[in-house]
Design a protein around this motif. Structure first.
Motif, PDB file in Angstrom:
ATOM      1  N   LEU A 210      23.141  40.777  20.633  1.00  0.00           N
ATOM      2  CA  LEU A 210      24.515  40.709  20.817  1.00  0.00           C
ATOM      3  C   LEU A 210      25.268  41.986  21.011  1.00  0.00           C
ATOM      4  N   GLY A 211      24.546  43.305  21.084  1.00  0.00           N
ATOM      5  CA  GLY A 211      25.065  44.543  21.181  1.00  0.00           C
ATOM      6  C   GLY A 211      25.693  44.843  19.714  1.00  0.00           C
ATOM      7  N   ALA A 212      26.850  45.713  19.711  1.00  0.00           N
ATOM      8  CA  ALA A 212      27.472  45.909  18.609  1.00  0.00           C
ATOM      9  C   ALA A 212      29.047  45.572  18.641  1.00  0.00           C
ATOM     10  N   PRO A 213      29.271  44.384  18.924  1.00  0.00           N
ATOM     11  CA  PRO A 213      30.776  43.924  19.125  1.00  0.00           C
ATOM     12  C   PRO A 213      31.708  44.563  18.399  1.00  0.00           C
ATOM     13  N   ALA A 214      31.539  45.132  17.065  1.00  0.00           N
ATOM     14  CA  ALA A 214      32.646  45.478  16.110  1.00  0.00           C
ATOM     15  C   ALA A 214      32.733  46.848  16.565  1.00  0.00           C
ATOM     16  N   HIS A 215      31.769  47.781  17.427  1.00  0.00           N
ATOM     17  CA  HIS A 215      31.981  49.032  17.454  1.00  0.00           C
ATOM     18  C   HIS A 215      32.168  49.467  19.040  1.00  0.00           C
ATOM     19  N   VAL A 216      32.729  48.529  19.731  1.00  0.00           N
ATOM     20  CA  VAL A 216      32.486  48.734  21.136  1.00  0.00           C
ATOM     21  C   VAL A 216      33.880  49.735  21.438  1.00  0.00           C
ATOM     22  N   PRO A 217      33.727  50.946  21.807  1.00  0.00           N
ATOM     23  CA  PRO A 217      34.966  51.560  22.193  1.00  0.00           C
ATOM     24  C   PRO A 217      35.937  50.913  23.442  1.00  0.00           C
ATOM     25  N   THR A 218      37.169  51.402  23.328  1.00  0.00           N
ATOM     26  CA  THR A 218      37.881  51.113  24.519  1.00  0.00           C
ATOM     27  C   THR A 218      37.270  51.326  25.987  1.00  0.00           C
ATOM     28  N   GLY A 219      37.090  50.330  26.550  1.00  0.00           N
ATOM     29  CA  GLY A 219      36.480  50.797  28.072  1.00  0.00           C
ATOM     30  C   GLY A 219      35.132  50.535  28.014  1.00  0.00           C
ATOM     31  N   GLY A 220      34.404  50.263  26.809  1.00  0.00           N
ATOM     32  CA  GLY A 220      33.070  50.007  26.602  1.00  0.00           C
ATOM     33  C   GLY A 220      32.010  51.292  26.307  1.00  0.00           C
ATOM     34  N   PHE A 221      31.014  50.945  26.061  1.00  0.00           N
ATOM     35  CA  PHE A 221      29.876  52.283  25.795  1.00  0.00           C
ATOM     36  C   PHE A 221      29.656  53.048  27.209  1.00  0.00           C
TER      37      PHE A 221
END
Length: 485
Positions: A210-221
């Motif tokens: 599921l990745g880290a949905p609560a930590h995704v920066p604007t625009g993505g990793f």
């Protein structure tokens, strides 16, 4: 050290597996809290207690053995000299991050062996659940991310050391988020990074698929790196990756693992680099059990590494019959690299599988052999030494096909043709082009190539000089195969 001041008060000792502790009934409360502090989640439902967590921004513990600095420089020099770390930032990370602090169970010489993965969590003496990968492989995968200072990276599969290498590369303005499904691994990573890290690593408990949905920066990793073997490309890895960002994943293709660098272009990931490697298996929701079938009273195990079991009816009878043998005509000298042949066969041969047999088996000449199965028959690839000598160049081996069953000769010809095509068209060309498309992408929107369907995606392999077989007329044919994975 812990001591037992009143041994006379204990009648007997019993040793329990961690996963059985919650079934034992009442456990002395301080002991229960101590256990869950070390292995979070092993005893669910405990009442809350006051605790004082280490701050991720705590300064590193000062001092280290002089021997550690010497061995770290030697390790870095070995990795750099072999071409795995060409960039100055990755070289500096190898020379700076104290690897031994992230594998405290290991001796210094073991921690700084550039060619050794250090196991940190085991399920059994034979099965590793978590490890710190070989330094050369970590360097190569980080290089493939092409990170710049200030970038944000997602790591799936925690341990601490690799995350700190990443943190050193992205610098003071950068950030690393590392996620793992194992509470013990996450707790261990948090502790080790607090003691010997940069303060720029955030360790998160969760399913890496599921990745880290609560930590995704604007625009993505800016980059995503997977540190376990994956049999599929989770949609979250692509969705949480910035456009043009790079995903580095050890992908299992027919049971052969390669670290593949994929670049995001919209909804499509395109491969740019392949490295031969090996990793521990995924344990998340996307993990896949390999279907197996045992034959010949358990002597032969058929492994369907692509996820969908084939029809093995009639194979027991076939293995009791005569063995057919066919030479491919391919003779090689010395230590020969045929890693692309493995992937070529697994992605182009219908009915592909792997055979496992005990050492010395009279039925199958290889303990682990690539094979194809069809019509109650099978054929597998083997190689035999045909000449010997004092130098590697004097030792020659020939690739042959062994087959059983009524259709065995036909399967042997099919497999031999695959080997000859690889030798003629692929051997000097390297790995194929690869594009990864979301599951459900219509066939007319896919490029030409050999198609492998998984539950989450459609992978198209473009091998040089190869005309792939026609695709099924009905999409349900491939969807059914993927659903059975």
């Amino acid at each position: 050290m812990l001591a037992l001041p009143e041994p006379h008060r204990f009648v007997r000792w019993e040793f329990q597996d961690l996963n059985t502790l919650k079934t034992l009934g009442k456990i002395f409360a301080p002991s229960a809290q101590a256990l869950t502090a070390v292995w979070p989640g092993v005893l669910p439902g405990l009442p809350p207690v006051h605790s004082y967590a280490c701050s991720p921004a705590a300064p590193p513990v000062p001092g280290e053995p002089a021997e550690a600095a010497r061995l770290r420089e030697r390790m870095a020099a070995a990795v750099i000299s072999k071409g795995w770390a060409p960039s100055p930032r990755v070289q500096a990370a190898l020379r700076t991050v104290p690897r031994h602090r992230f594998v405290p169970e290991a001796r210094l010489e073991t921690a700084y062996d550039d060619n050794l993965a250090v196991v940190t969590v085991r399920e059994s003496p034979q099965t590793a659940l978590s490890s710190v990968s070989a330094a050369w492989l970590q360097a190569d995968m980080i290089e493939q991310l092409r990170l710049e200072p200030g970038m944000t990276v997602l790591e799936v599969g925690s341990g601490g050391y690799n995350a700190e290498l990443l943190a050193h590369v992205v610098g003071g303005r950068g950030r690393v988020v590392t996620v793992d499904i194992d509470p013990y691994v996450v707790h261990r990573t948090q502790r080790l990074c607090a003691e010997a890290g940069s303060g720029r690593v955030t360790a998160v408990l969760g399913d890496g698929a599921l990745g880290a949905p609560a930590h995704v920066p604007t625009g993505g990793f800016d980059g995503v790196i997977i540190t376990h073997t994956a049999t599929d490309i989770a949609p979250a890895w692509r969705e949480q990756l910035a456009e043009g960002g790079r995903l580095v994943v050890p992908l299992d293709v027919g049971g052969y693992t390669r670290s593949i660098t994929l670049v995001r272009r919209g909804d499509v990931l395109r491969a740019e680099h392949w490295t031969y490697c090996g990793f521990v298996r995924d344990r998340g929701a996307a993990a896949r059990n390999v279907p197996t079938t045992t034959l010949a009273n358990g002597e032969v195990t058929v492994r369907w590494e692509l996820g969908a079991a084939g029809d093995t009816s009639g194979l027991d009878e076939a293995l009791r019959g005569t063995r057919h043998e066919l030479s491919t005509g391919l003779v090689v000298a010395g230590q020969f690299n045929f890693e692309t042949l493995q992937v070529f066969a697994s992605t182009t041969l219908p009915g592909f599988c792997r055979l496992s047999v005990p050492s010395g088996s009279e039925l199958v000449a290889q303990e682990d052999a690539a094979a194809i199965v069809a019509d109650g028959s099978l054929a597998y690839l083997t190689h035999v030494q045909i000449s010997d000598g004092p130098e590697p160049a004097d030792r020659h081996s020939e690739f042959r096909i062994h087959a059983y069953g009524r259709s065995g000769p036909e399967l042997a010809v099919r497999f031999a043709t695959c080997v000859r095509t690889w030798d003629r068209e692929v051997r000097e060309s390297g790995y194929p082009s690869l594009s990864v498309h979301p599951a459900g992408t219509p066939a007319d929107r896919l490029p030409p190539g050999d198609l492998i369907d998984t539950p989450a995606c459609r992978m198209v392999f473009g091998w040089p000089g190869r005309v792939p077989a026609p695709r099924p007329e009905h999409e349900s044919d491939t969807v059914k195969m993927a659903a059975g994975a």
